[in-house]
Design a protein around this motif. Sequence first.
Motif, PDB file in Angstrom:
ATOM      1  N   CYS A 182      43.645 -21.336  37.179  1.00  0.00           N
ATOM      2  CA  CYS A 182      42.681 -22.408  36.891  1.00  0.00           C
ATOM      3  C   CYS A 182      43.153 -23.289  35.736  1.00  0.00           C
ATOM      4  N   LEU A 183      43.869 -22.720  34.775  1.00  0.00           N
ATOM      5  CA  LEU A 183      44.331 -23.480  33.617  1.00  0.00           C
ATOM      6  C   LEU A 183      45.615 -24.253  33.915  1.00  0.00           C
ATOM      7  N   LEU A 184      46.459 -23.676  34.769  1.00  0.00           N
ATOM      8  CA  LEU A 184      47.746 -24.299  35.093  1.00  0.00           C
ATOM      9  C   LEU A 184      47.671 -25.241  36.288  1.00  0.00           C
ATOM     10  N   GLY A 185      46.700 -24.987  37.156  1.00  0.00           N
ATOM     11  CA  GLY A 185      46.650 -25.739  38.404  1.00  0.00           C
ATOM     12  C   GLY A 185      47.627 -25.211  39.438  1.00  0.00           C
ATOM     13  N   ARG A 186      48.203 -24.059  39.182  1.00  0.00           N
ATOM     14  CA  ARG A 186      49.162 -23.410  40.095  1.00  0.00           C
ATOM     15  C   ARG A 186      49.280 -21.952  39.656  1.00  0.00           C
ATOM     16  N   ASP A 187      49.823 -21.114  40.514  1.00  0.00           N
ATOM     17  CA  ASP A 187      50.094 -19.730  40.139  1.00  0.00           C
ATOM     18  C   ASP A 187      51.158 -19.678  39.054  1.00  0.00           C
ATOM     19  N   TYR A 188      51.061 -18.659  38.187  1.00  0.00           N
ATOM     20  CA  TYR A 188      52.094 -18.512  37.162  1.00  0.00           C
ATOM     21  C   TYR A 188      53.356 -17.939  37.809  1.00  0.00           C
ATOM     22  N   THR A 189      54.444 -18.670  37.655  1.00  0.00           N
ATOM     23  CA  THR A 189      55.698 -18.349  38.323  1.00  0.00           C
ATOM     24  C   THR A 189      56.856 -18.453  37.348  1.00  0.00           C
ATOM     25  N   ILE A 190      57.823 -17.566  37.494  1.00  0.00           N
ATOM     26  CA  ILE A 190      59.086 -17.681  36.767  1.00  0.00           C
ATOM     27  C   ILE A 190      60.184 -17.949  37.785  1.00  0.00           C
ATOM     28  N   GLU A 191      60.977 -18.972  37.523  1.00  0.00           N
ATOM     29  CA  GLU A 191      62.075 -19.316  38.423  1.00  0.00           C
ATOM     30  C   GLU A 191      63.402 -19.030  37.746  1.00  0.00           C
ATOM     31  N   GLY A 192      64.347 -18.480  38.489  1.00  0.00           N
ATOM     32  CA  GLY A 192      65.649 -18.225  37.893  1.00  0.00           C
ATOM     33  C   GLY A 192      66.686 -17.844  38.929  1.00  0.00           C
ATOM     34  N   ARG A 193      67.921 -17.832  38.468  1.00  0.00           N
ATOM     35  CA  ARG A 193      69.048 -17.520  39.348  1.00  0.00           C
ATOM     36  C   ARG A 193      69.374 -16.026  39.256  1.00  0.00           C
ATOM     37  N   VAL A 194      69.653 -15.425  40.403  1.00  0.00           N
ATOM     38  CA  VAL A 194      69.965 -14.001  40.456  1.00  0.00           C
ATOM     39  C   VAL A 194      71.365 -13.764  39.894  1.00  0.00           C
ATOM     40  N   ILE A 195      71.443 -12.851  38.921  1.00  0.00           N
ATOM     41  CA  ILE A 195      72.703 -12.534  38.259  1.00  0.00           C
ATOM     42  C   ILE A 195      73.078 -11.081  38.525  1.00  0.00           C
ATOM     43  N   HIS A 196      74.318 -10.732  38.207  1.00  0.00           N
ATOM     44  CA  HIS A 196      74.752  -9.345  38.335  1.00  0.00           C
ATOM     45  C   HIS A 196      74.203  -8.530  37.182  1.00  0.00           C
ATOM     46  N   GLY A 197      73.673  -7.355  37.502  1.00  0.00           N
ATOM     47  CA  GLY A 197      73.180  -6.441  36.478  1.00  0.00           C
ATOM     48  C   GLY A 197      74.121  -5.270  36.308  1.00  0.00           C
ATOM     49  N   ASN A 198      73.579  -4.141  35.809  1.00  0.00           N
ATOM     50  CA  ASN A 198      74.420  -2.959  35.580  1.00  0.00           C
ATOM     51  C   ASN A 198      74.445  -2.014  36.780  1.00  0.00           C
ATOM     52  N   ALA A 199      73.784  -2.423  37.879  1.00  0.00           N
ATOM     53  CA  ALA A 199      73.775  -1.669  39.152  1.00  0.00           C
ATOM     54  C   ALA A 199      73.060  -0.329  39.049  1.00  0.00           C
ATOM     55  N   LEU A 200      72.357  -0.067  37.928  1.00  0.00           N
ATOM     56  CA  LEU A 200      71.643   1.190  37.782  1.00  0.00           C
ATOM     57  C   LEU A 200      70.529   1.318  38.808  1.00  0.00           C
ATOM     58  N   ALA A 201      69.774   0.231  39.012  1.00  0.00           N
ATOM     59  CA  ALA A 201      68.670   0.284  39.970  1.00  0.00           C
ATOM     60  C   ALA A 201      69.177   0.590  41.376  1.00  0.00           C
ATOM     61  N   ARG A 202      70.340   0.025  41.710  1.00  0.00           N
ATOM     62  CA  ARG A 202      70.921   0.314  43.025  1.00  0.00           C
ATOM     63  C   ARG A 202      71.293   1.792  43.139  1.00  0.00           C
ATOM     64  N   GLN A 203      71.819   2.358  42.052  1.00  0.00           N
ATOM     65  CA  GLN A 203      72.166   3.783  42.036  1.00  0.00           C
ATOM     66  C   GLN A 203      70.930   4.661  42.202  1.00  0.00           C
ATOM     67  N   LEU A 204      69.801   4.169  41.677  1.00  0.00           N
ATOM     68  CA  LEU A 204      68.552   4.920  41.815  1.00  0.00           C
ATOM     69  C   LEU A 204      67.925   4.754  43.194  1.00  0.00           C
ATOM     70  N   GLY A 205      68.470   3.845  44.005  1.00  0.00           N
ATOM     71  CA  GLY A 205      67.947   3.620  45.347  1.00  0.00           C
ATOM     72  C   GLY A 205      66.987   2.459  45.447  1.00  0.00           C
ATOM     73  N   PHE A 206      66.890   1.671  44.364  1.00  0.00           N
ATOM     74  CA  PHE A 206      65.982   0.521  44.351  1.00  0.00           C
ATOM     75  C   PHE A 206      66.727  -0.713  43.840  1.00  0.00           C
ATOM     76  N   PRO A 207      67.562  -1.304  44.678  1.00  0.00           N
ATOM     77  CA  PRO A 207      68.329  -2.475  44.222  1.00  0.00           C
ATOM     78  C   PRO A 207      67.410  -3.609  43.761  1.00  0.00           C
ATOM     79  N   THR A 208      67.787  -4.241  42.675  1.00  0.00           N
ATOM     80  CA  THR A 208      66.949  -5.312  42.132  1.00  0.00           C
ATOM     81  C   THR A 208      67.728  -6.605  42.006  1.00  0.00           C
ATOM     82  N   ALA A 209      66.982  -7.701  42.076  1.00  0.00           N
ATOM     83  CA  ALA A 209      67.523  -9.019  41.753  1.00  0.00           C
ATOM     84  C   ALA A 209      67.219  -9.258  40.277  1.00  0.00           C
TER      85      ALA A 209
END
Length: 312
Positions: A182-209
């Motif tokens: 209601c205050l923004l006139g739109r949903d609160y959103t974060i926009e960004g480019r997907v970067i390489h991480g440390n691959a830990l989440a993938r090792q845990l079985g939950f790959p992340t962007a």
Amino acid sequence: MKIIRGIGNLNNEFTQCVLTLGNFDGVHLGHQQLINHLIEQGKKLNLPTVVMLFEPQPLEFFCKQQAPARLTSFKEKVMLIEKLGIDYIIAVPFTQTFANMSANTFIQDWLINKLKAKYIAIGDDFRFGHGRKGDIHLLQNYAHNHHFAVQSMPTLVWNNLRISSTAVREALLNSDFKLALCLLGRDYTIEGRVIHGNALARQLGFPTANIHLHRKKPALQGVYLVKVKNCCSNQDYQGIANIGVRPTIQGKKAILEVNLFDFSGDIYGQYLDVTFVHKLRDEKKFDSLSELKEQITQDICTAKEISAKLTN
């Protein structure tokens, strides 16, 4: 729209203009009202519209770690302002030299001599110059002799609540995404480019962007149900997102990690819009990676249950 980085790069882009200036963090409905009013004046006077921004935002310069959370990165802010139809953004580096400039010098040297503003609109609480001594009254003192008009725009109110960046931060802190909408006139959103991480989440079985936040202090912290749009393919997804420093692996810098439900593919380098729907929990430090893995499994189950309820 053209971005001019620093007043020294103006290079006679225009001979006169209509102008507004401020932080515009979040580009909420109050900011939008001000900018739309400026565009109307630009059409009446047949002059280009200019928004002057400061980077970093003044409180980020003066207070650093104590500064308020940032709602929008510089890039996000620029994109939102561009959509409104502004002609130019002047991004002013907020340095100690600029901070020391008197309000009178700022008006005479910058607004009158360099920008040749014929109309200036500001929010009713905007202050500028060394010691924050500049305000609407000081501008009005200059306006008559230098043949430009000044207007202070009244604060926009929604449901008896003053619309401000502070109010949006408070809504997000309370995970009240409906109020933020209601205050923004739109949903609160974060926009960004997907970067390489440390691959830990993938090792845990939950790959992340993984997405850099490009702000010292994000307005959100924790684990959320999110909606995600791939800006490159225009595809929509649901998922969970963690926004924080990842204390279990001794992280130092806040980052946004998004796990997309039922997705496999390579989206490195692509841009995502992440919309926050519901907070699941605060970020916490786990004693082991196996505990973290168990919690992520539970987070996904909880998020899918909530998503199903919201859909039905």
